[in-house]
Design an enzyme around this catalytic site. Structure first.
Site, PDB file in Angstrom:
ATOM      1  N   ASN A  71     -24.999  42.557  -5.579  1.00  0.00           N
ATOM      2  CA  ASN A  71     -24.394  41.614  -6.525  1.00  0.00           C
ATOM      3  C   ASN A  71     -25.381  41.443  -7.675  1.00  0.00           C
ATOM      4  OD1 ASN A  71     -23.375  39.400  -7.880  1.00  0.00           O
ATOM      5  ND2 ASN A  71     -23.715  37.939  -6.202  1.00  0.00           N
ATOM      6  N   LYS A  93     -25.035  39.847 -10.397  1.00  0.00           N
ATOM      7  CA  LYS A  93     -24.922  38.526 -11.060  1.00  0.00           C
ATOM      8  C   LYS A  93     -24.912  38.690 -12.583  1.00  0.00           C
ATOM      9  CE  LYS A  93     -26.802  36.401  -6.962  1.00  0.00           C
ATOM     10  NZ  LYS A  93     -27.544  35.316  -6.333  1.00  0.00           N
ATOM     11  N   HIS A 114     -18.370  33.039  -3.931  1.00  0.00           N
ATOM     12  CA  HIS A 114     -19.837  33.036  -3.919  1.00  0.00           C
ATOM     13  C   HIS A 114     -20.329  31.598  -4.118  1.00  0.00           C
ATOM     14  CE1 HIS A 114     -23.967  33.673  -5.117  1.00  0.00           C
ATOM     15  NE2 HIS A 114     -23.892  34.807  -4.452  1.00  0.00           N
ATOM     16  N   GLU A 130     -22.535  30.390  -5.889  1.00  0.00           N
ATOM     17  CA  GLU A 130     -22.735  29.981  -7.289  1.00  0.00           C
ATOM     18  C   GLU A 130     -21.403  29.605  -7.926  1.00  0.00           C
ATOM     19  OE1 GLU A 130     -25.062  33.441  -8.308  1.00  0.00           O
ATOM     20  OE2 GLU A 130     -26.566  32.708  -6.890  1.00  0.00           O
ATOM     21  N   GLU A 183     -23.702  33.597   3.589  1.00  0.00           N
ATOM     22  CA  GLU A 183     -24.839  33.396   2.705  1.00  0.00           C
ATOM     23  C   GLU A 183     -25.251  31.927   2.729  1.00  0.00           C
ATOM     24  OE1 GLU A 183     -24.946  36.754  -0.447  1.00  0.00           O
ATOM     25  OE2 GLU A 183     -23.737  35.118  -1.236  1.00  0.00           O
ATOM     26  N   GLY A 213     -31.748  33.503  -3.396  1.00  0.00           N
ATOM     27  CA  GLY A 213     -32.665  33.521  -4.529  1.00  0.00           C
ATOM     28  C   GLY A 213     -33.903  32.665  -4.333  1.00  0.00           C
ATOM     29  N   SER A 266     -31.783  36.389   0.083  1.00  0.00           N
ATOM     30  CA  SER A 266     -33.144  36.934   0.079  1.00  0.00           C
ATOM     31  C   SER A 266     -33.326  38.123   1.019  1.00  0.00           C
ATOM     32  CB  SER A 266     -34.174  35.825   0.367  1.00  0.00           C
ATOM     33  OG  SER A 266     -34.094  34.806  -0.624  1.00  0.00           O
TER      34      SER A 266
HETATM   35  P1  PGA Z   1     -30.375  36.936  -3.246  1.00  0.00           P
HETATM   36  O1  PGA Z   1     -28.825  36.670  -3.579  1.00  0.00           O
HETATM   37  O2  PGA Z   1     -30.423  38.246  -2.507  1.00  0.00           O
HETATM   38  O3  PGA Z   1     -31.058  37.005  -4.581  1.00  0.00           O
HETATM   39  O4  PGA Z   1     -30.844  35.799  -2.416  1.00  0.00           O
HETATM   40  C1  PGA Z   1     -27.819  36.961  -2.648  1.00  0.00           C
HETATM   41  C2  PGA Z   1     -26.478  36.603  -3.224  1.00  0.00           C
HETATM   42  O5  PGA Z   1     -26.369  35.584  -3.913  1.00  0.00           O
HETATM   43  O6  PGA Z   1     -25.479  37.311  -3.006  1.00  0.00           O
END
Ligand code: PGA
Length: 250
Positions: free
Chosen positions: A10, A12, A95, A97, A167, A173, A213
């Protein structure tokens, strides 16, 4: 167990078209012949450029979101028909976010899930609890609600095109990964929820990715767990040097 591993990147809100195409080229070259299922999800603006690179390779083209309607007066939104026109094969929905920054709720996400499936694309449905929800002992309940409501009205036949991504929001992140044991426990729980909704065979077949992560250093331990069938990767998906080792974990 007959489930195949599925590793998705992803990207983003990162990368220009040229940067996205360059990464896609590196991935297409390095993942050629790879044994798992792969997907990259660039920004809408880079879908066409990345699509041209991954077409005919073993990497699927994914989008990070889409509108809950096919067309109409929806300023700033992108329709599933427009995504399909660009060759998009899967859409990431729900997601964290989208849920937490843009306040998407389960009903809206469910509408999108059904629309995307209706148009023949695949869905990656993301679920996951906030830190305070985990600390209050509600991780399972939150994931159950998001799974049940996200899949409301989805037929057993269409479920075959759904992947779930667990997640935990506190791991995205942040550099904090759920331990493989903690992640596996939630994956097992989500699988049980799928079993209650669709029966044991569907539960057994459901691909459940872990996200939060994921890095080259922790991918293999996570994938070794019985209920972890792949990864949805954010930060580490932005460079071939970090995504390829995750995609080729052993
Ligand atoms: P990350 O994000 O690997 O940077 O933690 C995962 C995601 O949001 O899909």
């Amino acid at each position: 167990m007959s489930r195949n591993y599925y590793i998705a990147g992803n990207w983003k809100m990162h990368k220009t078209r040229a940067e996205a195409a360059e990464l896609a080229k590196a991935l297409a070259a390095q993942l050629k012949g790879g044994k798992h299922k792969y997907l990259v999800a660039p920004s809408f603006t880079s879908l066409e450029a990345v699509g041209a690179v991954v077409k005919g390779t073993n990497i699927l083209l994914g989008a990070q979101n889409c509108a809950p309607e096919e067309q109409g007066a929806h300023t700033g939104e992108v329709s599933v028909l427009q995504l399909k026109d660009l060759g998009v094969q899967a859409v990431i929905l729900g997601h964290s976010e989208r849920r937490h920054i843009y306040k998407e709720d389960d009903a809206l996400i469910n509408k999108k899930v059904k629309l995307v499936l209706q148009h023949g694309l695949e869905v990656i449905l993301c679920v996951g609890e906030l830190l305070e929800e985990r600390e209050a002992g509600r991780a399972e309940a939150v994931c159950e609600t998001q799974t049940v409501k996200g899949l409301e009205g989805v037929s057993a036949a269409d479920l075959g095109r759904v992947t779930i991504a667990y997640e935990p929001v506190w791991a995205i992140g942040t550099g904090k990964t759920a331990t493989p044991e903690d992640a596996d426990a939630i994956h097992a729980y989500i699988r049980k929820v799928i079993g209650k909704l669709y029966g044991p065979a569907a539960a057994e077949q459901m691909i459940i990715q872990y996200g939060g992560s994921v890095k080259p250093e922790n991918a293999a331990q996570l994938m070794a767990k019985e209920n972890i069938d792949g990864a949805l990767v954010g930060g580490a998906a932005l460079k071939a040097e970090t995504f390829v080792p995750i995609a080729q974990f052993s």
